[in-house]
Write a protein that holds these residues in place. Structure first.
Motif, mmCIF file in Angstrom:
data_model
loop_
_atom_site.group_PDB
_atom_site.id
_atom_site.type_symbol
_atom_site.label_atom_id
_atom_site.label_comp_id
_atom_site.label_asym_id
_atom_site.label_seq_id
_atom_site.Cartn_x
_atom_site.Cartn_y
_atom_site.Cartn_z
ATOM 1 N N ALA A 151 4.719 -5.856 -7.361
ATOM 2 C CA ALA A 151 4.095 -4.540 -7.187
ATOM 3 C C ALA A 151 3.130 -4.234 -8.325
ATOM 4 N N ALA A 152 3.468 -4.692 -9.532
ATOM 5 C CA ALA A 152 2.572 -4.494 -10.665
ATOM 6 C C ALA A 152 1.277 -5.275 -10.475
ATOM 7 N N MET A 153 1.379 -6.486 -9.924
ATOM 8 C CA MET A 153 0.178 -7.270 -9.643
ATOM 9 C C MET A 153 -0.700 -6.547 -8.625
ATOM 10 N N ALA B 90 5.584 1.362 -4.680
ATOM 11 C CA ALA B 90 4.205 0.875 -4.639
ATOM 12 C C ALA B 90 3.265 1.865 -5.330
ATOM 13 N N GLN B 91 2.285 1.321 -6.052
ATOM 14 C CA GLN B 91 1.288 2.151 -6.728
ATOM 15 C C GLN B 91 -0.105 1.580 -6.473
ATOM 16 N N LEU C 61 -6.749 2.782 -3.472
ATOM 17 C CA LEU C 61 -6.731 2.465 -2.046
ATOM 18 C C LEU C 61 -6.181 3.637 -1.233
ATOM 19 N N ASP C 62 -5.207 4.349 -1.789
ATOM 20 C CA ASP C 62 -4.640 5.499 -1.088
ATOM 21 C C ASP C 62 -5.695 6.603 -0.923
ATOM 22 N N ALA C 63 -6.452 6.856 -1.986
ATOM 23 C CA ALA C 63 -7.500 7.866 -1.904
ATOM 24 C C ALA C 63 -8.606 7.443 -0.946
ATOM 25 N N LEU C 64 -8.919 6.160 -0.952
ATOM 26 C CA LEU C 64 -9.944 5.656 -0.042
ATOM 27 C C LEU C 64 -9.527 5.867 1.408
ATOM 28 N N LEU D 295 0.849 -1.190 0.000
ATOM 29 C CA LEU D 295 0.000 0.000 0.000
ATOM 30 C C LEU D 295 0.886 1.242 0.000
ATOM 31 N N ALA D 296 0.759 2.050 -1.043
ATOM 32 C CA ALA D 296 1.618 3.225 -1.158
ATOM 33 C C ALA D 296 1.404 4.208 -0.016
#
Length: 544
Positions: free
Chosen positions: A258-260, A29-30, A34-37, A20-21
């Protein structure tokens, strides 16, 4: 009664917390959605821990609120049996319409009625052609090569539509179809999406594969073996044979993982957008969490292990978006939580009383208050007793030497070793982690000074008092959770035993009534009182 919220459980497999970025631990991490949530609509738990570092035991735990040791759910081949309920069967009994995909890793395949007990609808899939495979021909290489047991496949091909339409994509699309379709009886909806990614093999298509900046990956810590490591890690490393991996190789594997995770983030966004389009997003309690983590090159290891507890394996993402009307201060919580708390929180928000003893703690208070106290410690467990053949999980494809060997062969072979696969239990406080091992030396780490768990302080006299406190805490935890008495009472007497007690009061024609009382589990004292009233001229049809 107030309208119950819809319950949405989105469960990627083998996703580490630092994927989780917004936790700020992996610059590569990207996870933008989820980050905005977490920033605006959910609580994200930085220190959430699974209760077993492999799939089946972890899922049996978080879906029941019980620890693996309570009912022996500590192997990949022991799932929930007919007498055991789950979050889903309980919500179904309370009036929820339960939808899940078939790949859930908690229901026994040999039981034809298992899915019907826990779900109204099951999506099995299999209607789409297989997605294109890796671009590399023979990505495993030859036996003995560095990639043969690495699980690394690399970039995936795309189809004529420019997609790699995976089983996970099918699951998300099936869930979206269910969301758009009215639920029978206007029942509240409970959905469980058990995804496969980012579980190995490590593989991803464009645009995800190239989106990860390899140069932004944090260093592998530790990069090599740790002195005094558990025997099973040594055996797995020897079996995987990845010693020829360079840092560039490890970076490719970690970037692919990380791409997954980036694709998982996109799939979760699609699901949430579908809930919004259906007009029910605000009415949903949404849980995003994984069952366990992944070594990702720690100490030269790939994939996972069933009885080791580095943060890489046991700390997982956990985000909760409550339904409208439930107080929330969004953002990251730094206290300790366990996945058994998912069970407790779901039941709390759904307003459903559990039908069995559980050990989860509802996180509702922490949704409203980031400073609300959580757990003083988190626990995880795994392994087996020496000689427990039914728990060794050695399912290699054919005898040793047959090729191509099962990609999990190094771990499965290591688990045949009684010492290596011995029982172990972790107790982690805010600062310290203690691991009790049945057949090997215990471990003690000071996570403040040694966050990557490289120095075992178990024999350090400076931490003797800390060690004593942690051992007492583990003993207390086991004593508090070591058994769970069923809520249903059992009868102590058969029908014939009851009849023997009352037949001197009752005419013979009442025998069938007494036998029926035994089947209804009516206590003997009430049956005796009924028989006494009958002997005094009472009504034989009265309630016992």
């Amino acid at each position: 009664m107030a309208k119950r919220p819809h319950i949405i459980l989105f469960n990627p497999d083998q996703m580490r917390a630092d994927a989780l970025a917004h936790l700020g631990e992996n610059p590569a991490a990207q996870t933008p959605f989820l980050d905005a949530l977490a920033a605006g609509q959910a609580a994200s738990y930085r220190h959430a821990y699974c209760q077993n570092p492999v799939c089946v035991p972890s899922r049996c735990s978080f879906l029941t609120g019980q620890y693996p040791h309570v009912h022996g759910h500590r192997t990949m081949r022991y799932m929930l049996h007919g007498e055991e309920s789950s979050l889903f069967s309980e919500l179904k009994a309370a009036g929820y319409h339960v939808w899940m995909n078939a790949r859930n890793d908690f229901l026994p395949g040999q039981d034809p009625d298992a899915f019907a007990r826990h779900a109204d609808e099951v999506f099995y899939g299999g209607d789409e052609p297989p997605a294109p495979g890796p671009e590399r021909e023979n990505p495993r290489g030859e036996p003995g090569g560095k990639d043969y047991f690495s699980h690394y496949k690399g970039r995936l091909k795309t189809d004529g539509r420019g997609r790699n339409y995976s089983e996970d994509d099918q699951i998300v699309d099936a869930a979206l179809r269910r969301i758009r379709t009215p639920v029978p009886g206007d029942k509240p909806l409970c959905m469980f999406l058990g995804l496969i990614w980012p579980h190995p093999p490590y593989q991803a298509e464009e645009p995800y594969f190239s989106a990860i900046d390899r140069s932004a990956l944090p260093p592998r810590c530790p990069a090599g073996p740790v002195e005094g490591e558990p025997r099973i890690e040594t055996l797995i490393r020897q079996g995987q044979g990845m010693q020829a991996y360079t840092e560039a190789d490890w970076d490719e594997l970690r970037a692919c993982y990380a791409a997954m995770c980036k694709k998982v983030d996109e799939q979760f966004r699609r699901l949430c957008d579908g809930l919004k389009e259906a007009g029910i997003y605000d009415d949903c309690a949404i849980f995003f969490f994984s069952d366990h983590g992944d070594y990702q090159g720690r100490a030269g290891l790939s994939e996972k292990c069933q009885n080791t507890f580095p943060e890489d394996l046991v700390r997982v993402p956990l985000l909760i978006k409550p339904p409208k009307g439930v107080s929330l201060v969004p953002g990251v919580r730094d206290g300790l939580a366990e996945l058994v708390d998912v069970y407790a929180t779901v039941m709390d928000l759904a307003g459903v009383a559990p039908d069995h003893t559980h050990f989860g703690r509802s996180l509702r208070a922490s949704l409203a208050d980031p400073a609300a106290p959580l757990r003083p410690y988190a626990c995880c467990e795994g392994g087996r007793l020496a000689g427990e053949v039914h728990c060794d999980e050695s399912h290699a494809n054919g005898p040793e030497g047959v090729q191509p060997a099962n990609e999990y062969y190094p771990r499965l072979k290591a688990q045949e070793d009684d010492v290596a696969h011995g029982k172990a239990t972790m107790l982690r406080t805010e600062r310290y982690k203690y691991v009790r091992r049945l057949y090997e030396e215990d471990q003690l780490f000071d996570l403040e000074t040694d966050p990557h768990e490289t120095v075992n302080r178990i024999a350090d006299p400076a931490l003797a008092e800390v060690l004593a406190q942690l051992r007492l805490a583990m003993l207390g935890w086991y004593q508090a959770t070591c058994d769970a008495v069923p809520f249903a009472y059992d009868g102590r007497f058969t029908g014939e035993m009851l009849w023997a007690r009352v037949k001197r009061f009752c005419p013979p024609e009442q025998k069938e009534r007494v036998l029926a009382m035994a089947r209804e589990n009516i206590p003997m004292a009430r049956v005796l009182a009924w028989a006494a009233r009958l002997a005094q001229g009472g009504d034989p049809d009265s309630r016992p």
